[in-house]
Design an enzyme around this catalytic site. Structure first.
Site, short mmCIF file in Angstrom:
data_model
loop_
_atom_site.label_atom_id
_atom_site.label_comp_id
_atom_site.label_asym_id
_atom_site.label_seq_id
_atom_site.Cartn_x
_atom_site.Cartn_y
_atom_site.Cartn_z
N ARG A 4 47.58 -18.74 -53.81
CA ARG A 4 48.06 -17.44 -53.67
C ARG A 4 48.81 -16.69 -53.19
O ARG A 4 48.78 -15.67 -54.08
CB ARG A 4 46.26 -17.40 -52.68
CG ARG A 4 45.42 -16.37 -53.12
CD ARG A 4 43.97 -15.64 -52.55
NE ARG A 4 43.60 -17.30 -52.89
CZ ARG A 4 42.02 -17.07 -51.23
NH1 ARG A 4 42.09 -16.51 -50.73
NH2 ARG A 4 42.10 -18.27 -50.79
N GLY A 48 48.92 -24.36 -59.15
CA GLY A 48 48.84 -24.61 -58.27
C GLY A 48 49.82 -24.46 -57.03
O GLY A 48 50.04 -24.84 -56.04
N SER A 106 43.20 -25.07 -53.11
CA SER A 106 42.80 -24.37 -52.81
C SER A 106 42.02 -24.10 -52.32
O SER A 106 41.49 -25.48 -51.02
CB SER A 106 41.51 -24.11 -54.32
OG SER A 106 40.64 -23.76 -54.30
N ASP A 142 42.04 -28.20 -59.71
CA ASP A 142 41.30 -27.00 -60.69
C ASP A 142 43.08 -27.60 -62.08
O ASP A 142 44.11 -28.02 -61.67
CB ASP A 142 42.47 -25.81 -60.31
CG ASP A 142 41.84 -24.69 -58.86
OD1 ASP A 142 40.28 -25.07 -59.01
OD2 ASP A 142 42.47 -24.41 -57.70
N ASP A 167 44.38 -33.56 -58.28
CA ASP A 167 44.36 -31.92 -58.30
C ASP A 167 42.54 -31.95 -59.07
O ASP A 167 43.02 -32.11 -59.51
CB ASP A 167 45.43 -31.59 -58.70
CG ASP A 167 45.35 -29.93 -58.67
OD1 ASP A 167 45.35 -29.47 -57.75
OD2 ASP A 167 45.58 -29.35 -60.16
N ASP A 222 48.35 -30.95 -63.26
CA ASP A 222 48.53 -30.05 -64.31
C ASP A 222 49.77 -29.32 -64.00
O ASP A 222 50.00 -28.64 -65.00
CB ASP A 222 47.52 -29.16 -65.06
CG ASP A 222 47.01 -28.21 -63.90
OD1 ASP A 222 46.46 -28.48 -62.67
OD2 ASP A 222 46.01 -26.91 -64.47
N ASN A 236 39.21 -22.71 -52.01
CA ASN A 236 37.87 -22.18 -52.96
C ASN A 236 37.32 -24.05 -53.06
O ASN A 236 36.45 -24.22 -53.90
CB ASN A 236 37.99 -21.94 -54.06
CG ASN A 236 37.93 -20.18 -53.45
OD1 ASN A 236 37.34 -19.72 -52.65
ND2 ASN A 236 39.20 -19.99 -53.73
C1 BG6 Z 1 45.85 -24.39 -56.93
C2 BG6 Z 1 45.82 -23.29 -58.27
O1 BG6 Z 1 44.75 -24.95 -57.17
O2 BG6 Z 1 45.09 -23.51 -55.76
C3 BG6 Z 1 46.16 -21.98 -58.57
O3 BG6 Z 1 46.47 -24.62 -59.42
C4 BG6 Z 1 46.09 -21.60 -56.68
O4 BG6 Z 1 46.46 -21.59 -59.40
C5 BG6 Z 1 45.90 -22.00 -55.79
O5 BG6 Z 1 46.75 -20.10 -56.57
C6 BG6 Z 1 45.50 -21.36 -54.38
O6 BG6 Z 1 43.60 -21.66 -54.78
P1 BG6 Z 1 42.56 -20.39 -54.27
O7 BG6 Z 1 41.36 -20.79 -54.39
O8 BG6 Z 1 42.89 -20.87 -52.44
O9 BG6 Z 1 42.99 -18.79 -54.39
MG MG Z 2 45.91 -27.94 -60.85
#
Ligand code: BG6
Ligand code: MG
Length: 215
Positions: free
Chosen positions: A48, A45, A115, A10, A8, A169, A117
């Site tokens: 959004r 995890g 994510s 984040d 993972d 995590d 991002n």
């Molecule tokens: C995960 C994070 O990796 O990604 C979450 O642990 C987050 O907290 C999820 O909401 C989605 O991320 P993003 O960047 O697409 O909003």
């Molecule tokens: Mg994570």
């Protein structure tokens, strides 16, 4: 036989879990309620929009889907101001050394992040050379705890799920790994990640020898 490790992003490779928390907390404050670190464990995890739903449930707030889109977007803009400032030295302690150690033992290394991002972080921190494959939130239909992101990673590496170890995590991520038929190492506290096969405080506590104990 362990042939691949899937990480993972984040909260495992980079300390972005705290940026997600700061951005959600700011939104809760705007909406007029407290959002604690304990509450935040439920969001780790999680995608959004699902995170926003949990946050609104905690605050007892009901909103139209249009308004929710707007708030999720605002949280994301705020979150991005943090990640756009990240420096190449913001990898969590032990992450780079452990990934390199795995490669030296011919263990394949993948990323499985929910994510959207993730690639921004990969680019800013120049993480691409550390991974054989990267699966992020733009490539999956089902968010964790669905195992899709890890199964796609295993498939791209041509490794059976049973020969993969996931590092996570978040409770939702541990659940995803187990549902996918993989072994899992929790990064954080055993209280939250108790279902994992092993829990360590961070990747600085991991090495190849310890990984092999999971066989
Ligand atoms: C995960 C994070 O990796 O990604 C979450 O642990 C987050 O907290 C999820 O909401 C989605 O991320 P993003 O960047 O697409 O909003
Ligand atoms: Mg994570």
């Amino acid at each position: 036989m362990i042939r691949a490790c899937l990480f993972d992003l984040d909260g495992v490779i980079v300390d972005t879990a705290r940026y997600h928390y700061i951005a959600w907390k700011a939104l809760a404050y705007e909406l007029g309620f407290e959002f604690t670190e304990k509450d935040n464990e439920r969001l780790k995890g999680v995608s959004r929009m699902a995170s926003l739903d949990i946050l609104l449930e905690i605050g007892g707030v009901k909103l139209s889907s249009e308004k929710k889109e707007e708030l999720a977007d605002r949280k994301n803009q705020n979150y991005r101001t943090f990640i756009l400032k990240m420096k190449p030295d913001e990898l969590l302690p032990g992450a780079e050394d452990f990934l390199k150690e795995l490669k030296s033992h011919n263990i394949l290394v993948g990323m499985g992040s929910g994510s959207k991002n993730a690639m921004t972080i990969v680019e800013r921190l120049k993480l691409e050379p550390l991974f054989d494959v990267i699966i992020d939130g733009t490539q999956v239909t089902h968010a964790k705890p669905n195992p899709e992101v890890f199964l796609k990673g295993a498939e791209a590496l041509h490794v059976e799920p049973a020969a993969c170890v996931v590092f996570e995590d978040a409770a939702a991520g541990v659940e995803a790994a187990l549902k996918g038929g993989m072994k899992c190492v929790g990064i954080g506290s055993p209280e939250v990640l108790g279902k994992a096969h092993m829990v360590v405080a961070g990747l600085s506590e991991m090495n190849y020898e310890k990984l092999m104990q999971l066989k």
